[in-house]
Design a protein around this motif. Structure first.
Motif, PDB file in Angstrom:
ATOM      1  N   ASP A  18      25.138  25.983  32.539  1.00 36.39           N
ATOM      2  CA  ASP A  18      25.110  25.067  33.835  1.00 36.39           C
ATOM      3  C   ASP A  18      24.356  24.033  33.437  1.00 36.39           C
ATOM      4  O   ASP A  18      23.500  23.944  32.714  1.00 36.39           O
ATOM      5  N   PHE A  19      24.866  22.635  34.066  1.00 39.55           N
ATOM      6  CA  PHE A  19      24.154  21.549  34.013  1.00 39.55           C
ATOM      7  C   PHE A  19      23.442  20.874  35.065  1.00 39.55           C
ATOM      8  O   PHE A  19      24.186  20.586  35.814  1.00 39.55           O
ATOM      9  N   LEU A  20      22.316  20.859  35.216  1.00 39.68           N
ATOM     10  CA  LEU A  20      21.628  20.160  36.151  1.00 39.68           C
ATOM     11  C   LEU A  20      21.349  18.515  35.896  1.00 39.68           C
ATOM     12  O   LEU A  20      20.945  18.500  34.665  1.00 39.68           O
ATOM     13  N   ARG A  21      21.254  17.798  37.031  1.00 39.72           N
ATOM     14  CA  ARG A  21      21.329  16.585  36.824  1.00 39.72           C
ATOM     15  C   ARG A  21      20.583  15.944  38.045  1.00 39.72           C
ATOM     16  O   ARG A  21      21.051  15.369  38.697  1.00 39.72           O
ATOM     17  N   PRO A  22      19.192  16.187  37.849  1.00 37.01           N
ATOM     18  CA  PRO A  22      18.166  15.471  38.948  1.00 37.01           C
ATOM     19  C   PRO A  22      18.372  13.753  39.015  1.00 37.01           C
ATOM     20  O   PRO A  22      18.752  13.401  37.895  1.00 37.01           O
ATOM     21  N   ALA A  23      18.269  13.392  40.108  1.00 39.22           N
ATOM     22  CA  ALA A  23      18.389  11.963  40.092  1.00 39.22           C
ATOM     23  C   ALA A  23      16.747  11.383  40.256  1.00 39.22           C
ATOM     24  O   ALA A  23      16.673  10.028  40.029  1.00 39.22           O
ATOM     25  N   ASP A  50      19.287  17.735  32.680  1.00 32.99           N
ATOM     26  CA  ASP A  50      19.623  16.427  31.871  1.00 32.99           C
ATOM     27  C   ASP A  50      18.634  15.286  32.717  1.00 32.99           C
ATOM     28  O   ASP A  50      18.380  15.189  34.025  1.00 32.99           O
ATOM     29  N   LEU A  51      17.611  14.628  32.022  1.00 29.24           N
ATOM     30  CA  LEU A  51      16.770  13.827  32.474  1.00 29.24           C
ATOM     31  C   LEU A  51      17.135  12.383  32.278  1.00 29.24           C
ATOM     32  O   LEU A  51      16.312  11.281  32.522  1.00 29.24           O
ATOM     33  N   GLY A  52      18.463  12.205  31.830  1.00 28.75           N
ATOM     34  CA  GLY A  52      18.839  10.784  31.578  1.00 28.75           C
ATOM     35  C   GLY A  52      18.923   9.659  32.667  1.00 28.75           C
ATOM     36  O   GLY A  52      18.787   8.387  32.445  1.00 28.75           O
ATOM     37  N   ARG A  53      18.909  10.211  33.872  1.00 28.61           N
ATOM     38  CA  ARG A  53      18.925   9.399  35.028  1.00 28.61           C
ATOM     39  C   ARG A  53      17.469   8.920  35.562  1.00 28.61           C
ATOM     40  O   ARG A  53      17.274   7.940  36.746  1.00 28.61           O
TER      41      ARG A  53
END
Length: 297
Positions: free
Chosen positions: A2-7, A47-50
């Motif tokens: 699973d891919f978690l993508r916090p803003a 994912d910490l990219g944002r």
């Protein structure tokens, strides 16, 4: 997977609290290699990219606060005066594409003994700021590495920034590799002179189970510089001091034999790097501070 993508940072901390086994990914230059070779298959990727907060830095009077995801390219272009050792180490990281993506936080999170930033961070002296929903804390770099690819982070914590002492004297970093680019270090060494405290710090990579300092070498050199009045008189470092420093740095290593090099070679190379860097940094110090003192003596 699973891919978690916090803003936001707050969402990232909440996700890490809910899914403590989630593996953070920012530049992805280490973790994607492990996934692609099927060496690692995490249940969750975070994912910490944002999160812009992680790509910011602030230069203070004594300390620079470096966001965990500030790319190596930005360190090279903007912080070479403030953090010269880390800027030199950043130059040796892989390729331009990877330097545009990777950051110090990833090196620290993976805690590989071969990470290029570790010797520079150890030599400069820094603290790692980590945070969870429970609060934040500062981990001294000397206490951060706990084993092979292990660090002092709790399961619900993320690396937010690194607080690095601004350079008050010359710093160096160099590594040995099987080619000039896109190479994991056979060994690496960093050295920083701290004239404000009249001390020297070191860092060694890929020559022990974790990144380490050559503490006995530091203690010897600190005593030799003080007893000889070198900080004040600006004299040239004697060959005997440089030789002993290199031998003690070599003795600090606890390397292994692997496909990139033998343990014997790593010890030898670290000693050479230490001796050379001492000469380079001290000549730079003399050029900016010491030679005028020598002429006035």
């Amino acid at each position: 997977m699973d891919f978690l993508r916090p803003a936001s940072w707050e969402e990232a901390l909440a996700a890490k609290a809910e899914f403590p086994t989630a593996v953070p990914i920012a530049g992805g230059t280490d973790i994607m290699v492990e996934i692609n070779f099927d060496h690692r298959r995490p249940e969750y990727l975070l994912d910490l990219g944002r999160i812009e907060l992680l790509r910011e830095w602030e230069v203070g009077e004594e300390v620079t606060k470096l966001g965990a995801s500030v790319p190596y390219t930005q360190i090279m272009e903007n912080l070479r005066t403030t953090l010269p050792g880390l800027a030199l180490a950043s130059h040796t990281v892989a390729s331009p594409q990877i330097r545009n993506r990777g950051g110090v936080g990833g090196n620290l999170g993976c805690a590989s003994p071969a990470g290029d930033s570790h010797p520079a961070l150890l030599a400069a002296g820094c603290e790692v700021e980590v945070e969870s929903v429970r609060g934040s804390r500062m981990i001294p770099i000397d206490e951060f590495y706990t084993g092979v690819k292990r660090n002092a982070l709790a399961a619900d914590e993320l690396i937010k920034s690194v607080h690095i002492k601004n350079a008050t004297g010359p710093q160096q970093y160099s590594k040995v590799g099987t080619r000039n680019a896109m190479v994991i270090a056979v060994c690496g060494f960093g050295l920083a002179l701290h004239p404000d405290t009249r001390t020297v710090r070191t860092g060694i990579a890929s020559a022990a189970p974790t990144p380490i300092r050559a503490e006995a070498a530091e203690e010897f050199l600190n005593a030799a510089l003080e007893e000889g009045g070198f900080w004040d008189n600006g004299k040239v470092i004697t060959p005997s001091i440089a030789k002993q420093f290199g031998e003690l740095a070599s003795a600090a290593c606890n390397p292994i034999d692997d496909v990139r090099g033998t343990a014997k070679y790593r010890r030898h190379a670290v000693g050479i790097l230490a001796r050379r860097q001492l000469v380079w940094t001290w000549e730079q110090y003399r050029g900016t501070n010491g030679r005028s003192l020598e002429g006035a003596a």
